[in-house]
Design a protein around this motif. Structure first.
Motif, PDB file in Angstrom:
ATOM      1  N   UNK A 139     -12.805  21.189  -1.643  1.00  0.00           N
ATOM      2  CA  UNK A 139     -11.449  21.098  -2.205  1.00  0.00           C
ATOM      3  C   UNK A 139     -11.468  20.057  -3.324  1.00  0.00           C
ATOM      4  N   UNK A 140     -11.373  20.508  -4.572  1.00  0.00           N
ATOM      5  CA  UNK A 140     -11.331  19.613  -5.724  1.00  0.00           C
ATOM      6  C   UNK A 140      -9.869  19.400  -6.082  1.00  0.00           C
ATOM      7  N   UNK A 141      -9.307  18.309  -5.587  1.00  0.00           N
ATOM      8  CA  UNK A 141      -7.886  18.035  -5.791  1.00  0.00           C
ATOM      9  C   UNK A 141      -7.610  16.567  -5.491  1.00  0.00           C
ATOM     10  N   UNK A 142      -6.366  16.169  -5.671  1.00  0.00           N
ATOM     11  CA  UNK A 142      -5.974  14.784  -5.377  1.00  0.00           C
ATOM     12  C   UNK A 142      -5.903  14.560  -3.871  1.00  0.00           C
ATOM     13  N   UNK A 143      -6.422  13.419  -3.378  1.00  0.00           N
ATOM     14  CA  UNK A 143      -6.364  13.159  -1.931  1.00  0.00           C
ATOM     15  C   UNK A 143      -4.986  12.726  -1.463  1.00  0.00           C
ATOM     16  N   UNK A 144      -4.061  12.419  -2.406  1.00  0.00           N
ATOM     17  CA  UNK A 144      -2.745  11.906  -2.022  1.00  0.00           C
ATOM     18  C   UNK A 144      -1.609  12.878  -2.305  1.00  0.00           C
ATOM     19  N   UNK A 145      -1.898  14.009  -2.925  1.00  0.00           N
ATOM     20  CA  UNK A 145      -0.830  14.949  -3.268  1.00  0.00           C
ATOM     21  C   UNK A 145      -0.390  15.795  -2.091  1.00  0.00           C
ATOM     22  N   UNK A 146       0.717  16.510  -2.308  1.00  0.00           N
ATOM     23  CA  UNK A 146       1.228  17.398  -1.254  1.00  0.00           C
ATOM     24  C   UNK A 146       0.329  18.617  -1.080  1.00  0.00           C
ATOM     25  N   UNK A 167     -13.108  16.567  -2.322  1.00  0.00           N
ATOM     26  CA  UNK A 167     -13.688  15.835  -3.453  1.00  0.00           C
ATOM     27  C   UNK A 167     -12.523  15.193  -4.198  1.00  0.00           C
ATOM     28  N   UNK A 168     -12.223  13.900  -3.946  1.00  0.00           N
ATOM     29  CA  UNK A 168     -11.051  13.251  -4.557  1.00  0.00           C
ATOM     30  C   UNK A 168     -11.119  13.315  -6.076  1.00  0.00           C
ATOM     31  N   UNK A 169     -10.032  13.768  -6.676  1.00  0.00           N
ATOM     32  CA  UNK A 169     -10.046  14.050  -8.115  1.00  0.00           C
ATOM     33  C   UNK A 169      -8.721  13.639  -8.754  1.00  0.00           C
ATOM     34  N   UNK A 170      -8.820  13.062  -9.938  1.00  0.00           N
ATOM     35  CA  UNK A 170      -7.628  12.772 -10.746  1.00  0.00           C
ATOM     36  C   UNK A 170      -7.173  14.070 -11.391  1.00  0.00           C
ATOM     37  N   UNK A 171      -5.936  14.488 -11.127  1.00  0.00           N
ATOM     38  CA  UNK A 171      -5.503  15.814 -11.581  1.00  0.00           C
ATOM     39  C   UNK A 171      -4.427  15.765 -12.665  1.00  0.00           C
ATOM     40  N   UNK A 172      -4.045  14.574 -13.118  1.00  0.00           N
ATOM     41  CA  UNK A 172      -3.116  14.499 -14.241  1.00  0.00           C
ATOM     42  C   UNK A 172      -3.275  13.153 -14.925  1.00  0.00           C
ATOM     43  N   UNK A 173      -2.808  13.103 -16.170  1.00  0.00           N
ATOM     44  CA  UNK A 173      -2.891  11.862 -16.922  1.00  0.00           C
ATOM     45  C   UNK A 173      -4.161  11.756 -17.730  1.00  0.00           C
ATOM     46  N   UNK A 174      -4.323  10.630 -18.397  1.00  0.00           N
ATOM     47  CA  UNK A 174      -5.468  10.396 -19.268  1.00  0.00           C
ATOM     48  C   UNK A 174      -6.762  10.375 -18.450  1.00  0.00           C
ATOM     49  N   UNK A 175      -7.747  11.103 -18.913  1.00  0.00           N
ATOM     50  CA  UNK A 175      -9.040  11.151 -18.227  1.00  0.00           C
ATOM     51  C   UNK A 175      -9.114  12.162 -17.107  1.00  0.00           C
ATOM     52  N   UNK A 176      -8.014  12.866 -16.813  1.00  0.00           N
ATOM     53  CA  UNK A 176      -8.004  13.803 -15.692  1.00  0.00           C
ATOM     54  C   UNK A 176      -8.976  14.956 -15.925  1.00  0.00           C
ATOM     55  N   UNK A 195     -15.244  27.073  -3.611  1.00  0.00           N
ATOM     56  CA  UNK A 195     -14.649  25.857  -4.139  1.00  0.00           C
ATOM     57  C   UNK A 195     -13.214  26.163  -4.567  1.00  0.00           C
ATOM     58  N   UNK A 196     -12.274  25.346  -4.114  1.00  0.00           N
ATOM     59  CA  UNK A 196     -10.877  25.492  -4.539  1.00  0.00           C
ATOM     60  C   UNK A 196     -10.552  24.330  -5.475  1.00  0.00           C
ATOM     61  N   UNK A 197     -10.137  24.669  -6.709  1.00  0.00           N
ATOM     62  CA  UNK A 197      -9.807  23.664  -7.718  1.00  0.00           C
ATOM     63  C   UNK A 197      -8.327  23.791  -8.029  1.00  0.00           C
TER      64      UNK A 197
END
Length: 417
Positions: A139-146, A167-176, A195-197
Motif C-alpha cells: 500500500x503506497x499511501x499516507x500512514x495517517x490519512x483516512x 509504504x509510508x508516502x507523502x501524497x500531497x504538497x511540495x516533494x510529494x 501494489x495499490x497507489x
C-alpha cells in the motif's frame, strides 16, 4: 545649450521610468521564439496581430509552472516590465503564466495525457493481470490519512488471509511526486502480488502529485501490477490511465484486489452439497443393481430346478425302486452337493457385493469434509492437485491443507519405510 547625456545614462533613466511605471502588468498573447535555456530560465516572445514583445521567466518562478509552454500557445502573463540597460532592450519579467481560457492545471493535465498516450503508456497490451488470490499487497499511501483506515476495514471483512505492507508516502504538497516515485520503486522490490497507489479525496491541487510525469513513468516501469486509487469516483488522474487497473476510491481498490470470502464460503457449501448428492446417487444405484440381481435370481430360482429334479427322482424311485435304489441315492447326494455349492457361491457373491457397499460407505465417512479436520491429518496437494505421498520427489513444492489452514513447503527428504 544643454549638455548631452550618455547612452548609459539614457538607458538607466528609461529603465527607472518603465520599471516604476509598469510594476504590475497583465497581458495576453501568443508564444513565439520559445527557448528553454540550460540555466533553467525560459525565454520567448508574445505577439498579437501587429506587435511583439520579449519575455523571460527566471528559474525561481518556473517551478510553479504546471504546464509546458509551446510555440503558438495563447497565454496570459502576470509580471512587470524590465529593461536590460546594456542593450537598451525592454522585456516582460514573468511571475506567473496561465493558458488563455482555461486553468493551468487542467491544461497541464491534457498536455501530459496527450503526450503519454502518444508514447503508448495507456495501451491495454501493457496492462498486467491482477492475481486472483494475492498473498501480499503493498500500500503506497499516507500512514495517517483516512484512506489507509478504509482499506484496512474493507480488507478485514473481505479476505483476511492476505498480508499488507504499508509504504509510508507523502501524497500531497511540495516533494510529494518524488516521494511517490521512490515509494513505488521500493514497493516494486518487495515481491508483492499487487501494489495499490493512492490516497483519499481532496482538491485538484491536493491530488496533483498523481498527475506528474515522473509518477506516470514509475508506474509504467514497475514490474508489480498496480491499482491506482486516487480521490473519489469523479476524480481522474494520469496515474489512473497508466496503472494496470483504476479504482474509484481506495476502498474500491481493496474490493478489486481481494476475492470475497463470503462468496467462497457459499461456493464451498455448494461443493459439499454436490459431493453428498453424488455419493448418495452412487449408493442408490448400487443398491438398485443389487436388488435387480436378487429379482433375477428369484425369477430363475434354483429351488424350482431342484424341485423338478426331485420330482423326477421320486418317479424313478417308484418305477425302479428295487433296481435303481443305489443310483437314486447317488443322484440324491450329487443333488445335495450341487445345492450346497450353488448356495455357497450365491452367498459369497452377496457377501462380496455387501462388502463393496460397506467399503463405499466407509470411504465416504472417512472423506467427509466434517471429519477431515483431525490432529496430524492433512491433505497433500501439488500445483492445486491432490497427490499421494508416494508420488512426491525431493524438491517438490507442495501445500498441506486442512479445512482451515494451508501450509506451503518444499520437500527436502523422502524415506521409504
Amino acid at each position: 545649450m544643454n549638455s548631452p547625456i550618455s547612452v548609459s545614462t539614457l538607458n538607466v533613466q528609461i529603465k527607472s521610468l518603465l520599471e516604476t511605471t509598469f510594476i504590475q502588468i497583465y497581458v495576453e498573447g501568443e508564444i513565439s521564439n520559445l527557448t528553454y535555456h540550460n540555466s533553467g530560465h525560459i525565454y520567448f516572445s508574445i505577439k498579437d496581430e501587429s506587435s511583439t514583445i520579449s519575455c523571460v521567466m527566471f528559474k525561481g518562478n518556473t517551478k510553479y509552472l504546471k504546464f509546458q509552454l509551446e510555440n503558438g500557445l495563447k497565454i496570459v502573463i502576470t509580471g512587470s516590465l524590465t529593461v536590460y540597460a546594456p542593450r537598451g532592450n525592454y522585456q516582460i519579467l514573468c511571475n506567473k503564466i496561465e493558458p488563455s481560457g482555461k486553468g493551468a492545471l487542467a491544461f497541464a493535465f491534457e498536455q501530459l495525457k496527450t503526450k503519454l498516450e502518444a508514447k503508448g503508456y495507456f495501451d491495454s497490451v501493457h496492462k498486467k493481470v491482477l492475481p486472483k488470490y494475492p498473498k501480499k499487497i503493498a500500500l503506497v499511501t499516507s500512514p495517517t490519512g483516512a484512506a489507509i483506515e478504509d482499506m484496512k476495514k474493507v480488507a478485514s471483512h473481505r479476505w483476511p488471509l492476505t498480508k499488507f505492507i504499508l509504504v509510508p508516502t507523502l501524497v500531497q504538497g511540495e516533494g510529494a511526486s518524488f516521494d511517490i516515485v521512490n515509494s513505488i520503486k521500493f514497493a516494486d522490490k518487495l515481491d508483492c502480488d499487487i501494489m495499490i497507489v493512492g490516497r483519499g479525496g481532496g482538491s485538484i491541487e491536493d491530488l496533483w502529485a498523481f498527475n506528474e510525469e515522473i509518477v506516470a513513468n514509475a508506474i509504467y516501469e514497475a514490474k508489480t501490477p498496480i491499482i491506482s486509487a486516487v480521490g473519489h469516483e469523479i476524480d481522474y488522474m494520469i496515474s489512473d490511465f497508466v496503472a494496470d487497473v483504476r479504482a474509484s476510491t481506495p476502498s474500491n481498490a481493496i474490493e478489486i484486489a481481494l476475492p470475497d470470502i463470503n462468496e467462497h464460503r457459499i461456493y464451498l457449501d455448494s461443493l459439499e452439497n454436490e459431493y453428498n448428492n453424488r455419493f448418495k446417487n452412487i449408493l442408490f444405484n448400487k443398491q438398485q443393481e443389487l436388488s435387480n440381481m436378487k429379482k433375477l435370481f428369484e425369477q430363475n430360482s434354483i429351488e424350482t430346478k431342484f424341485n423338478f429334479i426331485q420330482t423326477e427322482i421320486n418317479l424313478l424311485k417308484s418305477s425302479f425302486k428295487t433296481d435303481l435304489s443305489q443310483k437314486i441315492l447317488s443322484s440324491q447326494n450329487e443333488l445335495n452337493l450341487f445345492k450346497s455349492s450353488i448356495k455357497n457361491s450365491f452367498s459369497a457373491f452377496l457377501l462380496k457385493s455387501q462388502n463393496q457397499i460397506d467399503l463405499l460407505k466407509s470411504n465416504y465417512e472417512l472423506n467427509h469434509p466434517d471429519k477431515k479436520d483431525k490432529n496430524g491429518f492433512v491433505q497433500i496437494s501439488k500445483e492445486n492437485k491432490i497427490i499421494s505421498l508416494e508420488d512426491l520427489k525431493v524438491g517438490d513444492e507442495v501445500e498441506l491443507q486442512t479445512p482451515r489452514y494451508i501450509a506451503s513447503c518444499t520437500l527436502n527428504r523422502l524415506t521409504k519405510q
